[in-house]
Write an enzyme that holds these catalytic residues in place. Structure first.
Site, PDB file in Angstrom:
ATOM      1  CG  HIS A   1       3.195  -9.492   7.182  1.00 29.91           C
ATOM      2  ND1 HIS A   1       1.991  -8.886   6.912  1.00 29.91           N
ATOM      3  CD2 HIS A   1       3.090 -10.757   6.687  1.00 29.91           C
ATOM      4  CE1 HIS A   1       1.190  -9.739   6.293  1.00 29.91           C
ATOM      5  NE2 HIS A   1       1.832 -10.882   6.132  1.00 29.91           N
TER       6      HIS A   1
ATOM      7  CG  HIS B   1       2.513  -9.268   1.864  1.00 30.70           C
ATOM      8  ND1 HIS B   1       3.615 -10.080   2.011  1.00 30.70           N
ATOM      9  CD2 HIS B   1       1.515  -9.891   2.521  1.00 30.70           C
ATOM     10  CE1 HIS B   1       3.294 -11.140   2.713  1.00 30.70           C
ATOM     11  NE2 HIS B   1       2.015 -11.056   3.050  1.00 30.70           N
TER      12      HIS B   1
HETATM   13  C1  SIN Z   1      -0.943 -12.391   3.560  1.00 31.72           C
HETATM   14  O1  SIN Z   1      -0.662 -11.625   4.480  1.00 31.72           O
HETATM   15  O2  SIN Z   1      -0.167 -13.257   3.201  1.00 31.72           O
HETATM   16  C2  SIN Z   1      -2.243 -12.254   2.850  1.00 31.72           C
HETATM   17  C3  SIN Z   1      -2.417 -10.931   2.232  1.00 31.72           C
HETATM   18  C4  SIN Z   1      -3.852 -10.664   1.886  1.00 31.72           C
HETATM   19  O3  SIN Z   1      -4.756 -11.199   2.542  1.00 31.72           O
HETATM   20  O4  SIN Z   1      -4.093  -9.888   0.969  1.00 31.72           O
END
Ligand code: SIN
Length: 398
Positions: A190, A341
């Site tokens: 997302h 990400h």
């Molecule tokens: C997020 O989704 O913004 C956090 C990503 C993570 O926990 O690595």
């Protein structure tokens, strides 16, 4: 012994000589290496980041109103000279996305360096900084505010300490369930809160406490500049004519089902499926596996097919992705406009605790005259472009 807990004992052999140093010889597994097992840190009430642990207050906020946004990256040096000259090392993870910088203290940047940082993040999608001891949550917010008005999340956790309502807390405790089987892997990819009319740009995440090396909990980023460049010119043109619906409904529904308060009513927004970045001038896909529910103005079968195609490109193309292994104190700074990400699961029973700050950016737009990253890099550096016409002899897998 708790799962994952490793006793640290080094086997020693005593030899009768006068010199004690020479008498104690490690034998066997001197690194205490156990495949698939890492030492679990015990956290007690003296936890250093107690004030940044999560809370879900029962408060509500009005709808967001439009905000002026001036991208600091536009003020950055074309060669990032103010930032890079302060670094002891800088390297890319691959040609399309991800850069790591050493020797730079995020808590003590000049304005010129901040502008260069914005420009570098816009160019590289995500930039990593190790061991940022001085960059506490107050410094993190101050740098975020330099870039724009901070975004406050409508549903996720905020820190226990009052006054940090614009900080998003990522927290998995030692006893938290591993929920990955509730989602498809593509859905877990997302970009943040793209259902907002002005979704965020520069976003920092600092890991306060996390699994040790080898314990998992990496984060992956997928470049939307590079995803756009994976499409044929015909598909690029077609997608440039489309908009996508980004919806906060599911997120709000999940929050209510957990008995928590949705602090701001969920919104649904149509954004262009391809956008132009105001700093780089590059086109990127603006697709979000987590929040896009529909492509506007096409039959459902076609909408579903486009979503499935873009999910596959974002989530499964290694060359558009970068994966970061965290140490405590590390910071990732990404441009949420041009990267999706995904965190990775499978790090139980380690605690993983991080704080995220982001600012609201411009309303996404497409300038049809803008160019792609691959076209630009190819013109500048003669980098060969992908052959996308389907020709060639396929003989790949071994
Ligand atoms: C997020 O989704 O913004 C956090 C990503 C993570 O926990 O690595």
């Amino acid at each position: 012994m708790a799962p994952g807990l490793v006793e640290t004992a080094i086997e020693v052999t005593q030899v009768a000589t006068k010199d004690l140093k020479a008498t104690v010889k490690p034998t066997g597994n001197i690194h205490n290496y156990v495949p698939g097992r890492t030492t679990v840190k015990k956290h007690d009430e003296t936890y250093k980041y107690e004030d940044l642990r999560p809370r879900f207050p029962d408060i509500t906020w009005p709808a967001l109103t439009p905000v002026e946004y001036n991208d600091k990256g536009l003020l950055g040096d074309a060669n990032f000279k103010n930032l890079i000259s302060a670094a002891t090392d800088v390297f890319d993870y691959n040609p399309k996305v991800g850069t790591e910088i050493h020797g730079v203290d995020l808590a003590n940047l000049t304005d010129l360096q901040k502008n260069d940082l914005a420009r570098l993040i816009a160019t590289r999608g995500v930039v990593f900084f190790r061991d940022q001891k001085n960059f506490g949550v107050d410094e993190q917010r101050a740098l975020g505010k330099y870039f724009g008005e901070l975004h406050s999340h409508a549903t996720t956790a905020m820190p226990r300490r009052e006054g940090l309502e614009d900080v998003h807390v990522v927290y998995t405790g030692e006893d938290s369930p591993d929920l990955r089987a509730l989602f498809t892997p593509t859905f877990l990819w997302h970009s943040d809160v793209t259902y907002e009319e002005q979704p965020p740009s520069y976003t920092s995440l600092k890991v306060l406490s996390g699994p040790p090396r080898g314990g998992g909990g990496d984060t992956l980023w997928s470049s939307q500049y590079a995803a756009y460049d994976m499409l044929s010119p015909y598909m690029q043109k077609y997608l440039e004519s489309l908009t996508a619906i980004h919806s906060a409904d599911l997120q709000a529904q999940g929050t209510r089902e957990l008995g928590r308060t949705v602090r701001r009513e969920p919104v649904t927004t149509a954004h262009p499926l391809v956008r132009t970045h105001p700093v780089t001038g590059w086109k990127s896909l603006f697709f979000n596996p987590g929040f896009v529910t529909k492509i506007v103005g096409v039959p459902k079968t076609e909408s579903d097919a486009i979503i499935a195609l873009l999910n596959e490109i974002v989530a499964t193309s290694p060359e558009v992705q970068v994966r970061f292994q965290w140490n405590e104190g590390d910071v990732a700074f990404w441009d949420n406009r041009v990267c999706n990400h995904s965190a990775s699961y499978g790090f139980a029973p380690h605690r993983r605790h991080a704080v995220r700050v982001c600012c609201r950016a411009e309303r996404p737009y497409l300038d049809p005259e803008s160019k792609s990253q691959e076209d630009d890099l190819s013109a500048r550096y003669g980098i060969p472009k992908a052959n996308k016409d389907g020709s060639g002899i396929v003989n790949y897998n071994d």
